[in-house]
Design an enzyme around this catalytic site. Sequence first.
Site, PDB file in Angstrom:
ATOM      1  N   CYS A 237      -3.517   2.535  54.067  1.00  6.15           N
ATOM      2  CA  CYS A 237      -2.906   1.882  55.113  1.00  6.15           C
ATOM      3  C   CYS A 237      -2.530   2.940  55.941  1.00  6.15           C
ATOM      4  O   CYS A 237      -1.858   4.157  55.741  1.00  6.15           O
ATOM      5  CB  CYS A 237      -1.858   0.811  54.610  1.00  6.15           C
ATOM      6  SG  CYS A 237      -1.022   0.314  56.168  1.00  6.15           S
ATOM      7  N   CYS A 304       5.332  11.112   3.579  1.00  6.87           N
ATOM      8  CA  CYS A 304       4.980  11.774   4.748  1.00  6.87           C
ATOM      9  C   CYS A 304       5.611  11.292   5.842  1.00  6.87           C
ATOM     10  O   CYS A 304       5.709  11.859   7.180  1.00  6.87           O
ATOM     11  CB  CYS A 304       3.685  11.952   4.942  1.00  6.87           C
ATOM     12  SG  CYS A 304       2.745  10.294   5.510  1.00  6.87           S
ATOM     13  N   CYS A 314      -1.387  -7.521  -0.816  1.00  2.79           N
ATOM     14  CA  CYS A 314      -0.401  -7.549  -1.729  1.00  2.79           C
ATOM     15  C   CYS A 314       0.461  -6.376  -1.414  1.00  2.79           C
ATOM     16  O   CYS A 314       0.322  -5.645  -0.240  1.00  2.79           O
ATOM     17  CB  CYS A 314      -1.110  -7.060  -3.215  1.00  2.79           C
ATOM     18  SG  CYS A 314      -1.676  -5.508  -3.357  1.00  2.79           S
ATOM     19  N   CYS A 331      10.212  -2.109  -1.994  1.00  2.00           N
ATOM     20  CA  CYS A 331      11.262  -1.398  -2.241  1.00  2.00           C
ATOM     21  C   CYS A 331      10.679   0.241  -1.883  1.00  2.00           C
ATOM     22  O   CYS A 331      11.829   1.074  -2.005  1.00  2.00           O
ATOM     23  CB  CYS A 331      11.365  -1.265  -3.782  1.00  2.00           C
ATOM     24  SG  CYS A 331      10.146  -0.545  -4.827  1.00  2.00           S
ATOM     25  N   HIS A 338       5.527   0.582 -10.766  1.00  2.00           N
ATOM     26  CA  HIS A 338       5.586  -0.953 -10.760  1.00  2.00           C
ATOM     27  C   HIS A 338       4.451  -1.208 -11.820  1.00  2.00           C
ATOM     28  O   HIS A 338       3.568  -0.695 -12.353  1.00  2.00           O
ATOM     29  CB  HIS A 338       5.293  -1.161  -9.462  1.00  2.00           C
ATOM     30  CG  HIS A 338       6.491  -0.900  -8.540  1.00  2.00           C
ATOM     31  ND1 HIS A 338       7.119   0.240  -8.231  1.00  2.00           N
ATOM     32  CD2 HIS A 338       7.165  -1.887  -7.802  1.00  2.00           C
ATOM     33  CE1 HIS A 338       7.977   0.222  -7.522  1.00  2.00           C
ATOM     34  NE2 HIS A 338       8.168  -1.294  -7.136  1.00  2.00           N
ATOM     35  N   CYS A 348       8.472  -7.975  -6.088  1.00  2.00           N
ATOM     36  CA  CYS A 348       9.185  -6.703  -6.513  1.00  2.00           C
ATOM     37  C   CYS A 348      10.584  -7.042  -7.173  1.00  2.00           C
ATOM     38  O   CYS A 348      11.499  -7.403  -6.344  1.00  2.00           O
ATOM     39  CB  CYS A 348       9.238  -5.600  -5.422  1.00  2.00           C
ATOM     40  SG  CYS A 348      10.010  -3.957  -6.233  1.00  2.00           S
TER      41      CYS A 348
END
Length: 519
Positions: A237, A304, A314, A331, A338, A348
């Site tokens: 414009c 990391c 799971c 956890c 585990h 857990c």
Amino acid sequence: MDSEDDMMDANYVDSVDDDFYSGDMDDDYYSDGGEDGYDDGPDYDFMAEAADDLDDMVLSRMQQSYTVLREGDIQQRLEDDIASVSTVLSISRFDAIILLRHYNWSVSKVHDEWFADEEAARKSVGLLDKPVVQFSNIREFTCGICFESFPCEKITSAACGHPFCLSCWSGYISTTINDGPGCLMLRCPDPSCWAAVGQDMIDLLASDVDKDKYSRYLLRSYVEDNRKTKWCPAPGCEYAVDFAAGGGSFDVSCLCSYSFCWNCTEEAHRPVDCGTVSKWILKNSAESENMNWILANSKPCPKCKRPIEKNQGCMHMTCTPPCKFEFCWLCLGAWSDHGERTGGFYACNRYEAAKQEGAYDEAERRREMAKNSLERYTHYYERWASNQSSRQKALADLHQMQTVHLEKLSDIHCTPESQLKFITDAWLQTVECRRVLKWTYAYGYYLPEHEHAKRQFFEYLQGRKRMGDRITFGPSFFFNHQVRLSLDWKDFINVQRRSWNSSLMQKVPRRNLMSSGQS
């Protein structure tokens, strides 16, 4: 992204369209009573109300506080201001340009500064009343740039009198113009001189291409440096807008059909103030919501620290290479610790025990806050974006109607297009309602939670506005049926009345929303 409300609207209109085209619509749809489909009393009152509303629209347009300027208008105003200053101060046209450019094209400011202290005004812009260097009875001059000797006719100077050859002047002027708008503040090539170089030197020594560039820079400066004018921000414009202070609203509609806020140059956004719009646009483009999503939907790898999203499966997680660390999602402990004794793959025990002791309260609280914040933002953004999309579609349909379908309808009923303006007006109301409704979601997002009364009233008005959208269908509904079915004139009048009604029913909630947003 379609909001739930807009999807309901679309489904509702589609169902009505199907009924209409299949012939299942009630005959009462086009008749309001009486044998011939007319009810003189209500029709009369309705048309009177519509006429009053139209008068209000016309009056508001007459009272608009801005003027849209074409390039010719800008050039004319530029020349008028130059002539005014030149006449009042008894100076040349070129000196008037230098003064106006320095004082941002404010004629009153130029007059005030000049009559308060002419010498100071001259010094501030580089206008000399007499030469700094004077020569007499000299046939040859040494150019101050190339240090060559030239006869008098090959030498020229600005008002200061410093001599330079025509070739060096041309090169100096051309280089400065090609460097950009800074050429409007051109000074004598002598490093110690502050004398201004006016447009007379440009006209004398510059090429035609450079003269045209200089004129374009001058025209742009008149708009961009002037506090009362701005370019229309729509792509491509070339119109400018001159705005009169104290107009109340900053909404501006350019001749290119783009509406924007003169104060912040974003698209028109009433009833939301410029500060809220700025925050909303920044929020939509910032990374803050990305971080909220990451915080709400992922957890960092314990080794990391890269964020990991779990969307199924799971609790046994394996980080991507090169990390490859295996851990428990709940956890965040090493998966090697585990097994069946800790709850297996889908539970857990360690996490549950630690949670009972409050070990994860802070982390869960942060995630919950991020999730709630994200859900709230998504709620408002989806509806904002949906109304933006609907508005763009309405604009596209309006353009097609004006360029193609309106002529067809005019031919069907042998009616001038000027008498079909009610269709365009109704369509524009729909576009405007979509714009207002869109920005109310930005307003609602920043509305403080503690202002319960204002929030409840705001949500009530939004509900009324959405209901109005559903029951009025929009002008495209009536127009498409009129063109496709070639209704007779009596039915066409009913369509006209319902189109007016659609506009009015949308206009009232829109005004209420705007009043609520500005209170």
